[in-house]
Design a protein around this motif. Structure first.
Motif, PDB file in Angstrom:
ATOM      1  N   MET A  91       0.575  -1.210   0.133  1.00 47.62           N
ATOM      2  CA  MET A  91      -0.103   0.008  -0.099  1.00 47.62           C
ATOM      3  C   MET A  91       0.929   1.134   0.038  1.00 47.62           C
ATOM      4  O   MET A  91       0.506   2.256  -0.629  1.00 47.62           O
ATOM      5  CB  MET A  91      -0.765   0.125   1.152  1.00 47.62           C
ATOM      6  CG  MET A  91      -1.892  -0.913   1.244  1.00 47.62           C
ATOM      7  SD  MET A  91      -2.951  -0.867   2.588  1.00 47.62           S
ATOM      8  CE  MET A  91      -4.201  -1.520   2.127  1.00 47.62           C
ATOM      9  N   ALA A  92       1.909   1.216   0.855  1.00 48.87           N
ATOM     10  CA  ALA A  92       2.796   2.425   0.949  1.00 48.87           C
ATOM     11  C   ALA A  92       3.625   2.737  -0.500  1.00 48.87           C
ATOM     12  O   ALA A  92       3.517   3.923  -1.130  1.00 48.87           O
ATOM     13  CB  ALA A  92       3.774   2.326   1.929  1.00 48.87           C
ATOM     14  N   LEU A  93       3.952   1.618  -1.083  1.00 48.89           N
ATOM     15  CA  LEU A  93       4.823   1.707  -2.185  1.00 48.89           C
ATOM     16  C   LEU A  93       3.674   2.053  -3.430  1.00 48.89           C
ATOM     17  O   LEU A  93       4.140   3.071  -4.375  1.00 48.89           O
ATOM     18  CB  LEU A  93       5.506   0.262  -2.941  1.00 48.89           C
ATOM     19  CG  LEU A  93       6.483   0.112  -2.107  1.00 48.89           C
ATOM     20  CD1 LEU A  93       7.275  -1.002  -2.543  1.00 48.89           C
ATOM     21  CD2 LEU A  93       7.535   0.954  -2.296  1.00 48.89           C
ATOM     22  N   THR A  94       2.760   1.775  -3.460  1.00 52.78           N
ATOM     23  CA  THR A  94       1.551   1.960  -4.333  1.00 52.78           C
ATOM     24  C   THR A  94       1.155   3.589  -4.230  1.00 52.78           C
ATOM     25  O   THR A  94       0.815   4.240  -5.279  1.00 52.78           O
ATOM     26  CB  THR A  94       0.237   1.376  -4.394  1.00 52.78           C
ATOM     27  OG1 THR A  94       0.637  -0.367  -4.222  1.00 52.78           O
ATOM     28  CG2 THR A  94      -0.812   1.611  -5.399  1.00 52.78           C
ATOM     29  N   THR A  95       0.977   3.904  -3.067  1.00 54.42           N
ATOM     30  CA  THR A  95       0.711   5.384  -2.801  1.00 54.42           C
ATOM     31  C   THR A  95       1.842   6.272  -3.122  1.00 54.42           C
ATOM     32  O   THR A  95       1.634   7.235  -3.943  1.00 54.42           O
ATOM     33  CB  THR A  95       0.431   5.438  -1.431  1.00 54.42           C
ATOM     34  OG1 THR A  95      -0.554   4.768  -0.809  1.00 54.42           O
ATOM     35  CG2 THR A  95       0.209   7.030  -0.868  1.00 54.42           C
ATOM     36  N   VAL A  96       3.072   5.866  -2.940  1.00 60.62           N
ATOM     37  CA  VAL A  96       4.216   6.766  -3.429  1.00 60.62           C
ATOM     38  C   VAL A  96       4.459   6.537  -4.957  1.00 60.62           C
ATOM     39  O   VAL A  96       4.741   7.861  -5.546  1.00 60.62           O
ATOM     40  CB  VAL A  96       5.478   6.182  -2.579  1.00 60.62           C
ATOM     41  CG1 VAL A  96       6.796   7.021  -3.230  1.00 60.62           C
ATOM     42  CG2 VAL A  96       5.523   6.600  -1.078  1.00 60.62           C
ATOM     43  N   GLY A  97       4.179   5.530  -5.342  1.00 62.67           N
ATOM     44  CA  GLY A  97       4.060   5.327  -6.901  1.00 62.67           C
ATOM     45  C   GLY A  97       3.046   6.437  -7.488  1.00 62.67           C
ATOM     46  O   GLY A  97       3.260   6.913  -8.647  1.00 62.67           O
TER      47      GLY A  97
END
Length: 63
Positions: A16-22
């Motif tokens: 979720m964190a990587l998707t948000t940052v992406g």
């Protein structure tokens, strides 16, 4: 909570964190946005598969 469930939740939250940052990178037109989005979604999928298999095994053991 068992170790496998904790590991699966860690995968999901990291995804979720990587998707948000992406998504932020994609909005700002910064490089590596697509890589972050793909990596985040793959981690979320792996975590969900781990949780689903754990739930299916629990149901199978009850029968």
């Amino acid at each position: 909570m068992e170790i496998k469930q904790k590991k699966a939740l860690k995968f999901i939250f990291l995804g979720m964190a990587l998707t948000t940052v992406g998504a932020l990178f994609k909005i700002m037109h910064w490089p590596y946005a697509t890589i972050l989005l793909i990596l985040g979604l793959v981690l979320e999928a792996v975590g969900l598969i781990m949780l689903i298999t754990k739930a299916m095994n629990k149901l199978k053991d009850k029968k």
